[in-house]
Design a protein around this motif. Sequence first.
Motif: not given
Length: 675
Positions: A240-246, A281-285, A472-476, A479-485
């Motif tokens: 996942s490039r966005t830290s959301k579960t695909l 590790l791959e955050e900017s990539l 990059m900031c949105a990817s972190y 990580q919290v979004v799933n708690v609130f969806v």
Amino acid sequence: RFGSMAAVRSSSAGYSQKELSCKKKDEFEDILEERRQSSDIQYAMKCYTPVIYKGLSPCKPGTLKMAVLQSEQVQYVIKQLSKETGESSDIIQEEAMEILEEMGHSLRLGAIRFFAFTLSKVFKKLFQRVCVNEEGIQKLTQVIQEHPVVLLPSHRSYTDFLLLSYIMFTYDLPVPVIAAGTDFLGMKMVSGLLRMSGAFFMRRTFHGNRLYWAVFAEYVKAILRKGYAPVEFFVEGTRSRTSKTLTPKFGLLSIVMDPFFKGEVFDTYLVPVSISYERILEESLYAYELLGVPKPKESTSGLLKARKVLSENFGSIHVYFGQPVSVRSLASGRISRFQYNLVPRHVSQRPSEDLQAFVRDVACRMELVQIENMVLNPGALVAAILMQNLPSMDYDMLVKQTLWLRGLTLSFGGFLDWPGNLSATKVVKSSLTLHSNLMGLVDGRVVLLGGGQEDSKLTEELVFQCAVSVLMCASYRNQVVNVFVRPALVAIACQMAQSSSKEDIYHVFSFLREIFSNEFIFLPGSALKDFEEGCFLLTKCETIQTTPHEIFVTERDGAVVSFLSAMFKPFVEGYQIICKYLSNNTTQAFTEKQFLSGVQNFVSQLLVRGTIQCYEALSRDMQNNALSTFVRLDVVKKIHLANGVTFCADKEAISKTADKLGSRVSSEKVLKSRL
């Protein structure tokens, strides 16, 4: 379509007694602590005697390949193809052997020890802690001795599969055989080491290649039947490039459950594993890939160039081994195995609709368990607050709001790793230090680095640079979004609905849930349950009040509703913008490539003009998800041609969808979310 209205009117009753406060989680052990105090070479050369399924002797890689080649299933397909094509069975058998040679692992203890030594050095350089839940390891140790086991980790980084093998070695558990993409075969020396440490390689796509499918499926099932090592693969299919579960892929999951359905094993256990990174590790990539920059090809030289990351700090990792889940228990009362007795085992059958639905259901359940057991870090909360106050905000206000969000996250059942011995100020400052490449403290304000200035004139180049930082900031934040969806979709539905009627709000909630079902993971057929959960959580924090027929927002300062609406605004606004692009697009039919580049240019121009501020609409992930959703909802037609696939937008349906999202695409007004 939306379920019984009587059920909607009585919703939330089932959640009145539900405990969703922060659950007591297992104790974690930092496995790097001992590595920092003792010899890595002694650790790598330790006596390694892993527990084995029913005491079976390990099957040598060459023996496994021959068993697959000579299996009834593969031989049956070879004969069928020979009849159909007129080609000699021997030639097709040679082709099958070549597939096995490309695919097969060559697990060796020497390679495992080499990785154990090397990874100890690397992980101590990169990470402060690698924390593992001990109770999960104990349960895994027990089930590995009794049944074939399939490990299903979340996938956020290439580090995932190395990390899992490292943990299994540390706890004297059998190192898994891992399904890896053939991309790694381009890394000559590294691919050999990966193969010797348990990786087997699968092509990204082999649709229509019956021989490859037969060989691959039989190879995986043979490993399970013999049970000498757990099988590991990623339900998400890719990182996942966005830290959301695909959204899950079903092929491999269907394969690993097949031996149980055919009575070849008594049971198979699935173990969801949640791997949470404080910094990836791959955050900017990933940010560049989301903006359409091609992914660098895997190569040994690329790996060597990546050594510079060893001088950086990537914080902590939490690895949570979930409760092992029995396929037999999941299938009980849902799937009859009788149908498999009607056809010889070696004859491949098209899965029934019931079985396909079952596999989809299990895949989503596994991902939801992964999400539930993800460990959140303060940096994710900081990112969530900063994303709503770009490009900068007052430091003291950030600390105050992060502390408020901590309380809300815990109240909603989030699993948060918050240092108990530090003040909120120190916790936030520590997070800013960890993410110093992304956030900075300047004159008492926290700034998103590279996020642009409020009064600066934008160019396409500046838009791209800003988008990298925002994504990059949105990817972190994600990580919290799933708690609130679920509560967020209820809160947004309350704002969008035409009345306070519970039925009206549920209709809007169901529409939003359907639209964003590629962005977030929902269990099929559980819209009402998700609505109930969202209502319960909002009632719990005194944001709404429900009656049998209505829902009222009762929160005095509107803080929770405002926060949830702002957190999900990029998704609502992003889909609105894509609707507007499709509505304005004069091309009768378009390819996926044309759609992606067209949306990219359209959004970039709107950003340059200052018409919108939604940088996340530039994300290829959001664009692909939107296209997939619109095809599923029949808003966009997918047309299969001899030379590929094209799409055609139904302008009227697009207009209706945009209206429901709160914006009329025919209007020339500036796009603004109703939120």
